[in-house]
Design an enzyme around this catalytic site. Sequence first.
Site, PDB file in Angstrom:
ATOM      1  N   CYS A   1       0.822  -1.436  -0.114  1.00 30.91           N
ATOM      2  CA  CYS A   1       0.003   0.099   0.101  1.00 30.91           C
ATOM      3  C   CYS A   1       0.772   1.371  -0.078  1.00 30.91           C
ATOM      4  O   CYS A   1       0.531   2.244  -0.798  1.00 30.91           O
ATOM      5  CB  CYS A   1      -0.931  -0.048   1.050  1.00 30.91           C
ATOM      6  SG  CYS A   1      -1.482  -1.566   1.652  1.00 30.91           S
TER       7      CYS A   1
ATOM      8  N   ARG B   1       6.796 -11.525   5.469  1.00 31.80           N
ATOM      9  CA  ARG B   1       6.206 -11.263   6.803  1.00 31.80           C
ATOM     10  C   ARG B   1       6.965 -12.632   7.814  1.00 31.80           C
ATOM     11  O   ARG B   1       6.971 -13.621   7.296  1.00 31.80           O
ATOM     12  CB  ARG B   1       4.790 -11.375   7.067  1.00 31.80           C
ATOM     13  CG  ARG B   1       4.108 -10.465   6.146  1.00 31.80           C
ATOM     14  CD  ARG B   1       2.632 -10.086   6.400  1.00 31.80           C
ATOM     15  NE  ARG B   1       1.907  -9.293   5.408  1.00 31.80           N
ATOM     16  CZ  ARG B   1       0.700  -9.398   5.084  1.00 31.80           C
ATOM     17  NH1 ARG B   1      -0.229 -10.119   5.862  1.00 31.80           N
ATOM     18  NH2 ARG B   1       0.159  -8.127   4.398  1.00 31.80           N
TER      19      ARG B   1
ATOM     20  N   GLN C   1       1.302 -10.932  -3.823  1.00 31.23           N
ATOM     21  CA  GLN C   1      -0.003 -10.673  -3.800  1.00 31.23           C
ATOM     22  C   GLN C   1      -0.630 -10.114  -5.319  1.00 31.23           C
ATOM     23  O   GLN C   1       0.227  -9.355  -5.834  1.00 31.23           O
ATOM     24  CB  GLN C   1      -0.317  -9.550  -2.942  1.00 31.23           C
ATOM     25  CG  GLN C   1      -0.353 -10.161  -1.243  1.00 31.23           C
ATOM     26  CD  GLN C   1      -0.648  -9.118  -0.212  1.00 31.23           C
ATOM     27  OE1 GLN C   1      -0.031  -7.953  -0.541  1.00 31.23           O
ATOM     28  NE2 GLN C   1      -1.588  -9.383   0.529  1.00 31.23           N
TER      29      GLN C   1
ATOM     30  N   ASP D   1      -2.095  -7.547  -5.659  1.00 36.73           N
ATOM     31  CA  ASP D   1      -2.479  -6.266  -4.866  1.00 36.73           C
ATOM     32  C   ASP D   1      -2.924  -5.187  -5.780  1.00 36.73           C
ATOM     33  O   ASP D   1      -2.281  -4.936  -6.691  1.00 36.73           O
ATOM     34  CB  ASP D   1      -1.295  -5.875  -3.974  1.00 36.73           C
ATOM     35  CG  ASP D   1      -1.671  -5.418  -2.713  1.00 36.73           C
ATOM     36  OD1 ASP D   1      -2.917  -5.270  -2.397  1.00 36.73           O
ATOM     37  OD2 ASP D   1      -1.099  -5.216  -1.949  1.00 36.73           O
TER      38      ASP D   1
ATOM     39  N   HIS E   1      -4.624  -1.012  -5.704  1.00 39.62           N
ATOM     40  CA  HIS E   1      -5.249   0.021  -4.987  1.00 39.62           C
ATOM     41  C   HIS E   1      -5.903   0.865  -6.005  1.00 39.62           C
ATOM     42  O   HIS E   1      -5.404   1.390  -6.936  1.00 39.62           O
ATOM     43  CB  HIS E   1      -4.153   0.818  -4.224  1.00 39.62           C
ATOM     44  CG  HIS E   1      -3.606  -0.289  -3.082  1.00 39.62           C
ATOM     45  ND1 HIS E   1      -2.429  -0.881  -3.563  1.00 39.62           N
ATOM     46  CD2 HIS E   1      -3.943  -0.575  -1.950  1.00 39.62           C
ATOM     47  CE1 HIS E   1      -2.129  -1.599  -2.084  1.00 39.62           C
ATOM     48  NE2 HIS E   1      -2.957  -1.379  -1.356  1.00 39.62           N
TER      49      HIS E   1
ATOM     50  N   LYS F   1     -14.666  -3.287   5.467  1.00 43.92           N
ATOM     51  CA  LYS F   1     -14.270  -4.049   4.303  1.00 43.92           C
ATOM     52  C   LYS F   1     -15.178  -5.181   4.111  1.00 43.92           C
ATOM     53  O   LYS F   1     -16.040  -5.487   4.792  1.00 43.92           O
ATOM     54  CB  LYS F   1     -12.880  -4.499   4.680  1.00 43.92           C
ATOM     55  CG  LYS F   1     -12.868  -5.584   5.822  1.00 43.92           C
ATOM     56  CD  LYS F   1     -11.654  -6.159   6.364  1.00 43.92           C
ATOM     57  CE  LYS F   1     -11.432  -6.826   7.552  1.00 43.92           C
ATOM     58  NZ  LYS F   1     -10.292  -7.445   7.892  1.00 43.92           N
TER      59      LYS F   1
ATOM     60  N   HIS G   1      -8.269  -0.693  -0.843  1.00 44.08           N
ATOM     61  CA  HIS G   1      -7.489  -1.804  -1.082  1.00 44.08           C
ATOM     62  C   HIS G   1      -8.230  -3.006  -1.510  1.00 44.08           C
ATOM     63  O   HIS G   1      -9.275  -3.370  -0.848  1.00 44.08           O
ATOM     64  CB  HIS G   1      -6.968  -2.010   0.198  1.00 44.08           C
ATOM     65  CG  HIS G   1      -6.286  -0.854   1.139  1.00 44.08           C
ATOM     66  ND1 HIS G   1      -4.917  -0.724   1.245  1.00 44.08           N
ATOM     67  CD2 HIS G   1      -6.847   0.321   1.487  1.00 44.08           C
ATOM     68  CE1 HIS G   1      -4.591   0.392   2.140  1.00 44.08           C
ATOM     69  NE2 HIS G   1      -5.837   0.955   2.216  1.00 44.08           N
TER      70      HIS G   1
END
Length: 635
Positions: free
Chosen positions: A333, A362, A380, A382, A384, A464, A510
């Site tokens: 992000c 992580r 990911q 991912d 945005h 979310k 997100h």
Amino acid sequence: MISIQLPDGSKRPFDAPVTVGQVAASIGAGLAKAALGGKVDGRLVDLSHLIEQDSQLSIITDKDADGLELIRHSTAHLLAYAVKELFPDAQVTIGPVIENGFYYDFSYKRAFTPEDLQAIEAKMQELAKKDEKVERRVLPRNEAIAHFKAMGEAYKAEIIGSIPAGEDVSLYREGAFEDLCRGPHVPSTGKLKHFKLMKVAGAYWRGDHRNEMLQRVYGTAWASKDDLQAYLTRLEEAEKRDHRRLGKELDLFHLDEHSPGTVFWHPKGWTLWQEVEQYMRRVYRDNGYQEVKGPQIVDRVLWEKSGHWEKYREAMFTTESEKREYALKPMNCPGHILIFKQGVKSYRDLPLRYGEFGQCHRNEPTGGLHGIMRVRAFTQDDGHIFCTEDQILPECIAYTALLQKVYEDFGFKDILYKVATRPAARIGSEEIWDKAEHALIESLRASGCDYVIAPGDGAFYGPKIEYTLKDALGREWQCGTMQVDFSMAERLGAEYVAEDSSHRPPVMLHRAIVGSLERFIGILIEQHAGALPAWLAPTQVAVLSISEHQAEYAQEVAKMLRKQGVRAEADVRGDKITYKIRAHSLQKLPYICVVGDKEREQHSVAVRARGNRDLGVMTVSDFASKIAADIDAKV
């Protein structure tokens, strides 16, 4: 006079305080016999619970979800009872209900063996058949500590010692065994009939590695014999589908202690990965996303500004260079915000959609790692979306429809939807929260989706949607998300020029569809039991020669198919054709083509589809058209 209101709205009067069991008996002998507990004004209680004022009451049986909870909780205590009968020196600690069952942790001088588990389960059956009454009593805290110390149960005494002084604690007794517990429990051990002990594992006392390693015995319990057998059958099927086993058998990937929590992809596995990634890349392209790429290592300062340092510091890998501290990114992000900030953005540029196959790290604990499903390094899909407040609803509607299409292409049609709403501790105005929650809910309504509300489960900056897949075994995998964030872009100084020439922070959505590609591929492998659909299969067809006389032809067919985009290989080994067919069948290939002298002369192939289905002889061009159609249709 006490009035008890039942679920159907009817009321029953009683002249004096009455137990839940007595109310059940007043309704009917059948209900009294089936009753396991009750729910008084929404609180789950024992049948012996005394109702002393007007209340709403539901009688709980094994047909209710709460009844199954009672059965599992009580079976955990039955396990402890059996262990103490067989191993008097063992100390009992805690035994909670978990998904599909329960566990209980014990301190004992040696490790329990498989034979011990069999003996414990047999003792549990014996104790259950005694149908001993389960009785509750209450002791003052200090008296309870002394009671368990006298029994030699140091762990129980320690647990009670953590309870504030002056409080009372409840104990439950069945036969010769008494345990500390809030309850409630089934009325007698005879209600516990359908259970099985599954395994034993290590677990540190209170989850602290500095404490003693205890033995955790896992079990499962169900309301009926059929339910228990169905669960055990599902476990057997899950074992057959285990992505770790199939990953090895199909030569897709391996895990190595030289790099724990990361995946070593083999050629076939990387082919599968690329099919998933390239498919998602087309999804980006066809739906207005611009693909970006951010760095792996970012200065600590950015993570502090975004709020991740405070929340995720313990899970972040860090490094240092020239007296500056950096972190491997745990999410993408902040990087996307930095990209957004380059150059002036106008309201006319919004919505602006960024997508990245961003590798994140992580520091998951070793005990939590699980194949490729839970790793330390993952990628990911991912995305945005930077937008205005008015654009939240249409963006969420479009996203939900897109996600459904993607999941269907991968073979998932059963999706669960959950909307996590505003928590007590939050930022932003009520008007903003109303707008955000409304957009998420309306996006699901517009798509005809049933959903549940998870009150208070949203992040402090916004609500979310969680999208959960149901696989072929009925297991649930939460993969996709859509999160509305009014905070992070502003914290990092991102803004756009609004229609009135003011500078405003954009709303940040997100979103991820498959989530971690590693985890999603693991789910795909288990969903299809390794028999991936043709469009995903690393090898889509093998061309097998019956003898060396057809070797050159088999290689020509494979080459021709490859030129048409089919992942084909030729097997011209001198082995018997039955052996070669079996070997490739075990690799779960969608198609096997066998060629002999006749097929060579006619420029054809004898086609076998997965599942030993004989599709007959067809020309090479006809077969190429067929497999191309299968790949395009994603069947």
